[in-house]
Design a protein around this motif. Sequence first.
Motif, short mmCIF file in Angstrom:
data_model
loop_
_atom_site.label_atom_id
_atom_site.label_comp_id
_atom_site.label_asym_id
_atom_site.label_seq_id
_atom_site.Cartn_x
_atom_site.Cartn_y
_atom_site.Cartn_z
N ASP A 105 0.84 -1.21 0.00
CA ASP A 105 0.00 0.00 0.00
C ASP A 105 0.87 1.25 0.00
O ASP A 105 0.62 2.20 -0.75
N TRP A 106 1.91 1.26 0.82
CA TRP A 106 2.79 2.43 0.89
C TRP A 106 3.59 2.62 -0.39
O TRP A 106 3.79 3.75 -0.84
N LEU A 107 4.03 1.52 -0.97
CA LEU A 107 4.78 1.62 -2.23
C LEU A 107 3.91 2.20 -3.34
O LEU A 107 4.37 3.02 -4.14
N LEU A 108 2.65 1.80 -3.37
CA LEU A 108 1.73 2.34 -4.38
C LEU A 108 1.48 3.82 -4.14
O LEU A 108 1.44 4.62 -5.08
N LYS A 109 1.32 4.19 -2.86
CA LYS A 109 1.05 5.60 -2.52
C LYS A 109 2.24 6.49 -2.81
O LYS A 109 2.07 7.69 -3.06
N THR A 110 3.44 5.93 -2.77
CA THR A 110 4.65 6.73 -3.02
C THR A 110 5.16 6.56 -4.46
O THR A 110 6.30 6.90 -4.75
N GLY A 111 4.31 6.02 -5.32
CA GLY A 111 4.66 5.96 -6.75
C GLY A 111 5.68 4.91 -7.11
O GLY A 111 6.51 5.14 -7.99
N LYS A 112 5.62 3.75 -6.45
CA LYS A 112 6.57 2.66 -6.76
C LYS A 112 5.80 1.38 -7.10
O LYS A 112 5.92 0.36 -6.40
N PRO A 113 4.99 1.39 -8.17
CA PRO A 113 4.16 0.22 -8.49
C PRO A 113 4.95 -1.03 -8.83
O PRO A 113 4.54 -2.14 -8.50
N ALA A 114 6.10 -0.88 -9.49
CA ALA A 114 6.90 -2.05 -9.86
C ALA A 114 7.44 -2.76 -8.62
O ALA A 114 7.42 -3.99 -8.52
N GLU A 115 7.90 -1.99 -7.63
CA GLU A 115 8.41 -2.58 -6.39
C GLU A 115 7.26 -3.21 -5.61
O GLU A 115 7.41 -4.27 -4.99
N ALA A 116 6.08 -2.54 -5.64
CA ALA A 116 4.90 -3.10 -4.97
C ALA A 116 4.54 -4.46 -5.56
O ALA A 116 4.22 -5.41 -4.83
N LEU A 117 4.62 -4.56 -6.88
CA LEU A 117 4.31 -5.84 -7.54
C LEU A 117 5.31 -6.92 -7.13
O LEU A 117 4.94 -8.08 -6.92
N THR A 118 6.58 -6.56 -7.01
CA THR A 118 7.61 -7.51 -6.57
C THR A 118 7.27 -8.08 -5.20
O THR A 118 7.40 -9.29 -4.95
N VAL A 119 6.83 -7.21 -4.29
CA VAL A 119 6.44 -7.66 -2.94
C VAL A 119 5.22 -8.58 -3.02
O VAL A 119 5.16 -9.61 -2.35
N GLN A 120 4.25 -8.20 -3.84
CA GLN A 120 3.04 -9.02 -3.98
C GLN A 120 3.37 -10.42 -4.52
O GLN A 120 2.82 -11.42 -4.04
N LEU A 121 4.25 -10.47 -5.49
CA LEU A 121 4.63 -11.76 -6.07
C LEU A 121 5.39 -12.63 -5.07
O LEU A 121 5.27 -13.85 -5.09
N ALA A 122 6.19 -11.98 -4.21
CA ALA A 122 6.91 -12.74 -3.18
C ALA A 122 5.95 -13.25 -2.11
O ALA A 122 6.14 -14.34 -1.54
N LEU A 123 4.90 -12.49 -1.85
CA LEU A 123 3.93 -12.86 -0.82
C LEU A 123 2.99 -13.95 -1.30
O LEU A 123 2.58 -14.82 -0.51
N TYR A 124 2.66 -13.96 -2.57
CA TYR A 124 1.61 -14.83 -3.11
C TYR A 124 1.80 -16.32 -2.76
O TYR A 124 0.86 -16.95 -2.26
#
Length: 268
Positions: A113-132
């Motif tokens: 959520d914080w990565l998306l709010k701070t304009g880092k969608p690619a890094e947010a996706l990396t975290v999501q893929l690691a969590l999945y």
Amino acid sequence: LYAAHQKKDRVAVSEYEKSLLSTYRHTDSAAKWRVLIARQWQSKGKLDKAIALLKEVVRDNLAFEDVNRVRFELVQLLQQQKRINEALPILRQALSEESDRQVLARWQPLLVDWLLKTGKPAEALTVQLALYPKVSDQATKTKLERQILLAIDGGIGPVAIRRLYEERKAEKNYSFPFALVGFKLAKVLYHMRDYEQAKLVIEELRAFAPDDPWSDRADEVTAMVHARLDTNPQVVGVILPLTGRFKLFGQAIKSSIQLAMQRHPNVQ
């Protein structure tokens, strides 16, 4: 120092604390003292003072056995004060050193959520893929799939899409969201008019993930590519100025085209 603190002997506390934090600042004792005082400041609503002390712990006491727990405490306090930019790197580091799945499942969505709010969608996706792959609850997994879908569909650019596809392919990781990423990449390549590469990606999807629904949807891109390549040289489109100050030129060109079409009836 602790005994003097219990007796509320301020002079002795000041003397012992100065000695501890100057001479032994990197020891576990110094870390425990800072955490103790930070929690007391927190209970009194003095969050700035608590934050300052916990920052000293995560800076000076990296060998402290509870340093990661302190990081999470610090993140919570910064979150209360809406200081996301300060909390973000601390949370990122805390999660990178955490192995407990429950802790990861609790905190990683906040990081996303914080990565998306701070304009880092690619890094947010990396975290999501690691969590999945670590999520066992089906409802949470379904929610995470939707978030990943949204991120891939519109949150990251073509360069990141291609890099993610190539990484998954190199790792031979053809599980979700490999086919989704490939489908998106094929569409990107189509819009970039790189039709050969688009067809290659579609072929790879059919080979590596034949049972994935997103591989089936790649047929949409195949149809679009064929439609583009199946051009008719007898059909010509023309844009002419038929009004305004250049209309005389437009009318003259139109008349010439009509004359040429009379001589070549197969042209549209």
